[in-house]
Design an enzyme around this catalytic site. Structure first.
Site, PDB file in Angstrom:
ATOM      1  N   ASP A 161       0.836  -1.193   0.000  1.00  0.00           N
ATOM      2  CA  ASP A 161       0.000   0.000   0.000  1.00  0.00           C
ATOM      3  C   ASP A 161       0.878   1.254   0.000  1.00  0.00           C
ATOM      4  O   ASP A 161       1.857   1.337   0.741  1.00  0.00           O
ATOM      5  CB  ASP A 161      -0.890  -0.015   1.244  1.00  0.00           C
ATOM      6  CG  ASP A 161      -1.860   1.141   1.295  1.00  0.00           C
ATOM      7  OD1 ASP A 161      -2.735   1.209   0.421  1.00  0.00           O
ATOM      8  OD2 ASP A 161      -1.735   1.974   2.209  1.00  0.00           O
ATOM      9  N   GLU A 169       1.643  -0.387  -5.028  1.00  0.00           N
ATOM     10  CA  GLU A 169       0.730   0.709  -5.318  1.00  0.00           C
ATOM     11  C   GLU A 169       1.638   1.926  -5.449  1.00  0.00           C
ATOM     12  O   GLU A 169       2.039   2.536  -4.462  1.00  0.00           O
ATOM     13  CB  GLU A 169      -0.285   0.909  -4.200  1.00  0.00           C
ATOM     14  CG  GLU A 169      -1.309   1.987  -4.517  1.00  0.00           C
ATOM     15  CD  GLU A 169      -2.268   2.262  -3.367  1.00  0.00           C
ATOM     16  OE1 GLU A 169      -3.458   2.524  -3.641  1.00  0.00           O
ATOM     17  OE2 GLU A 169      -1.830   2.224  -2.200  1.00  0.00           O
TER      18      GLU A 169
END
Length: 800
Positions: free
Chosen positions: A426, A482
């Protein structure tokens, strides 16, 4: 030869004075007594509670190079609990069983004193410490690692630490000897056993403690081995463990748990998924922003879990066992999920959040990293302020030597001990930023050109990414970035070590959404997406599998909402619709909301089929979001982080309804992709395999006004296929490429109602449906309705 001396509570040996006590019923935050410990010129006050009538000290005297070796302390309590305490080893970090006891080792470079705290499961509920073992700065410290080896009875026993030192936030230090903090390396974190349950006192942050591992804790993997699929062959399914089976319609024995997912793995197998990506399953506190939501009449929680408390521990409240057996049973449930997924040919990827933690900014709680060594674990400004590249109050200091080793150790644990197949990182761009007090000479051995780096500056060769990319244990594990963060660093197409890492391709998502809904000027960009985004990844030798293609994910609209709402509808979040992304590139097909005319409903289903077909025929790695396979709606809410209710729950009853004909379409499309040799290429397609077309063969239209893209693709299994997208509001009759001795046959037409949208061999009335378009195909023509897509297959002509 060693010999033992039985001494009273306080005794002086070689100018070393100890007062060691056994502590029971000791309040965690309110010390009742103070005992002074002196070692030569160092004096520090530590908090103890003396609640026993009898304490004995056994000192094991040994010779050492200078003076004598640190004594060994055996604590004998009133209840006959005995701990034999030795100096221990600085490695490995964490709690490690061995030689009849457990070695405890924890990093804290700036703490002056450290205390190992034992807390029984029953005392944890009462916020009491059971036993304390002060660690000597000489005998129990090597470098910056505090360590001790303890033998004794650890049944139902948990542990934590107290660290003492300077409490001066302007220097980045938050040491507080009154607080029990978690070992960052704890393998399970115990506090509450039930998801969302608040204690009787209303405390949303009850005391936490770590599980003490044991050699007796065994799990039968039944010979489980990693599946090691080539990344290009994956079909990923992003899912939420609790939400997948929490709804009553799941019919599972353990809804909302790892075991619940195990019960429903066959659904994923039927869908054609061979890899699941679990939204955060590390320990987090779902109650960290607990508040009443007057709009919904329930309580807001941290449902998604992007706020990690501990990275080694699984989320124990996702287990049916909860805190039972001090979290060991929860670990077993995760292992069972992985093992059963592998049996069905499904890999397991974890969504990990190494960009920040749940400790927030200077106003946040002291839970673990902050209490152990805040200035090391977090990215700080010169006056101690927290950098906030995560948007969540703090930023993990990822490229600090201690922190990056911690991350590597953590990932190794999940791979070796838990059999995890890969990780999605993330806000991974944070992991490429320079640390606080960046020192290129220390990192690289010499200065680097232009080395005028401030904290958070993007690094061209980040040490952490280099370590992860070249780690021998992590080699072959899927690493997905990401590739952006909230500080404006956007690295899609340029994330370091591209030969190893793949990326969530946000540009694919945006481009496909715009083209499918009929926006001018995107035909060329859409064609790039179909080819695996070579404009982003072909440079520097990257491959199509570097692109994780997705239309929808957990944050944003679901696929059904993408074609139902022009605007976000987030009032249910209790923030006056001010949260969530306002630019979604969505289109409601003419009317806003769910209650619309029949033609609009039909168009929406067609658009959903268009999106899914595009995802399955694009080069790269497709990712499906949980629930999209049946058309799950969140009512236009594109930021459902706080809802532990049916907004986020997978609706098994809806999946079974007739409207779930879309599920059939999805299953057939994933199967088709897996059967085709040409839809998971290891390299970008060239003119030898692919030819572009427009309304006429070989004449593509890349103009600003074009809303039509078509290609023919040679396939070693299917022969040749023709794929076309008409995103105009007008129908068109297209001319097909001539292939002497062959004819085109219709396989998929998204403008058709189910089951004729995909003409599988078992489609009822298939022959009649084929004949309806036979006269067009005989003339090398095909009529396409507006907002539709098709797949045709080339077949040898039958003899007359």
């Amino acid at each position: 030869m060693d010999h033992h001396l039985l001494l009273p509570l306080t005794m002086s040996i070689s100018s070393l004075s100890y007062n060691v006590s056994s502590h029971r019923n000791h309040p965690l935050l309110s010390p009742s007594n103070f005992t002074k410990i002196s070692n030569q010129n160092r004096t520090k006050t530590l908090s103890f509670g003396l609640h026993t009538n009898r304490s004995m000290l056994v000192v094991k005297a040994r010779r050492r190079k200078a003076d004598t070796e640190a004594p060994t302390v055996v604590v004998d309590t009133e209840e006959s609990r005995r701990f034999q305490v030795l100096s221990g080893s600085p490695a490995p970090l964490g709690a490690t069983p061995g030689d009849g006891g457990v070695n405890f080792a924890v990093y804290s470079g700036n703490a002056v004193y450290a205390t190992l705290c034992f807390i029984s499961f029953s005392d944890l509920k009462e916020s009491r410490v059971t036993e304390e073992i002060p660690l000597d700065p000489i005998a129990n410290k090597t470098g910056s690692v505090w360590h001790v080896f303890v033998k004794g009875d650890f049944k139902d026993m948990l542990y934590g630490y107290k660290f003492d030192g300077k409490f001066y936030p302007k220097d980045g230090h938050y040491f507080d000897s009154s607080r029990i903090v978690l070992d960052p390396y704890a393998k399970a974190v115990v506090r509450r056993g039930e998801f969302g349950a608040v204690g009787a006192d209303g405390n949303c942050w009850p005391q936490m403690a770590g599980m003490i591992p044991s050699f007796d804790d065994k799990f039968d993997w039944e010979g489980d081995l990693p599946l090691k699929y080539p990344q290009r062959d994956l079909i990923i399914y992003e899912m939420h463990v609790r939400g997948f089976t929490r709804h009553e319609s799941s019919g599972t024995r353990s809804p909302g748990t790892y075991l619940g997912v195990v019960e429903k793995l066959d659904h994923l197998k039927e869908l054609g998924v061979n890899c699941i990506e679990l939204m955060p399953c590390h320990e987090f506190n779902e109650l960290e922003n607990f508040s009443y939501n007057s709009v919904m009449g329930d309580n807001k929680v941290n449902y998604w879990g992007y706020s990690t408390v501990n990275f080694f521990s699984p989320m124990i409240r996702y287990s049916s066992a909860g805190a039972h057996n001090c979290g060991r049973d929860a670990i077993h449930e995760v292992k069972l999920l992985v093992k059963e997924a592998h049996k069905r040919g499904i890999e397991v990827i974890m969504d990990v959040v190494f960009n920040h933690t749940a400790e927030g900014n200077e106003n946040g709680p002291i839970l673990s990293f902050r209490g152990a060594d805040n200035s090391v674990y977090y990215m700080l400004a010169p006056k101690g302020e927290f950098y906030n590249y995560s948007g969540c109050g703090n930023t993990f200091n990822c490229n600090h030597p201690v922190v990056r080793q911690f991350i590597v150790d953590c990932l190794r644990y999940w791979v070796t001990e838990m059999h995890i197949d890969g990780f999605r990182f993330d806000l991974a761009s944070i992991m490429t930023r320079g640390t606080s007090l960046w020192d290129a000479v220390n990192v690289y051995g010499s200065p680097i050109e232009g080395d005028l780096l401030t904290t958070g500056t993007p690094l061209s060769n980040p040490p952490l990414i280099d370590m992860l990319s070249n780690d021998p244990i992590l080699r072959g594990v899927k690493l997905i970035a990401e590739a952006w963060d909230t500080g404006g660093l956007y690295q899609v197409g340029s994330f370091p070590h591209g030969g190893i890492w793949s990326e969530w391709n946000g540009k694919y998502r945006d481009t496909v959404r715009l083209f499918i809904k009929g926006t001018d000027g995107f035909s060329g960009a859409f064609a790039q997406c179909l080819c695996g985004s070579p404009n982003l990844y072909q440079k520097e030798g990257r491959k199509p599998w570097n692109s994780i293609n997705f239309i929808c994910a957990h944050d944003g609209f679901t696929l059904a909402d993408l074609v139902t709402y022009n605007n976000k509808h987030n009032l249910a979040n209790g923030e006056d619709n001010n949260d969530g992304e306002s630019h979604n590139n969505s289109w409601n097909c003419g009317q806003e909301g769910e209650f619309v005319s029949i033609p609009v409903k039909k168009l929406r289903k067609r658009q959903m089929r268009n999106f899914f077909l595009c995802l399955m025929v694009s080069q790269g790695v497709p990712m499906i979001y949980m629930g999209d396979e049946y058309g799950h709606t969140k009512g236009g809410n594109n930021n459902t982080y706080c809802h532990d209710n049916s907004i986020n729950y997978f609706r098994w009853d809806k999946k079974e309804e007739s409207s779930s004909d879309f599920f059939r379409f999805c299953c057939l499309m994933t199967k088709f992709r897996q059967e085709c040799e040409s839809l998971g290429l290891n390299d970008f397609p060239t003119a030898k395999r692919l030819q572009w077309h427009g309304h006429a063969p070989g004449v593509p239209n890349w103009s600003e006004k074009s809303r039509f893209v078509a290609l023919s693709l040679k396939d070693k299994v299917k022969g040749e296929m023709y794929i076309a997208f008409n995103t105009s509001h007008l129908p068109v009759t297209i001319s097909l490429p001539e292939r002497p001795g062959h004819s085109w046959k219709s396989l998929v037409d998204t403008s058709k109602e189910a089951p004729y949208d995909f003409l599988s061999v078992d489609t009822p009335g298939r022959d009649v449906a084929v004949k309806q378009y036979a006269h067009f195909l005989e003339g090398n023509l095909y009529p396409m309705l507006s907002y539709s897509s098709i797949i045709l297959l080339l077949s040898p002509q039958e003899d007359a």
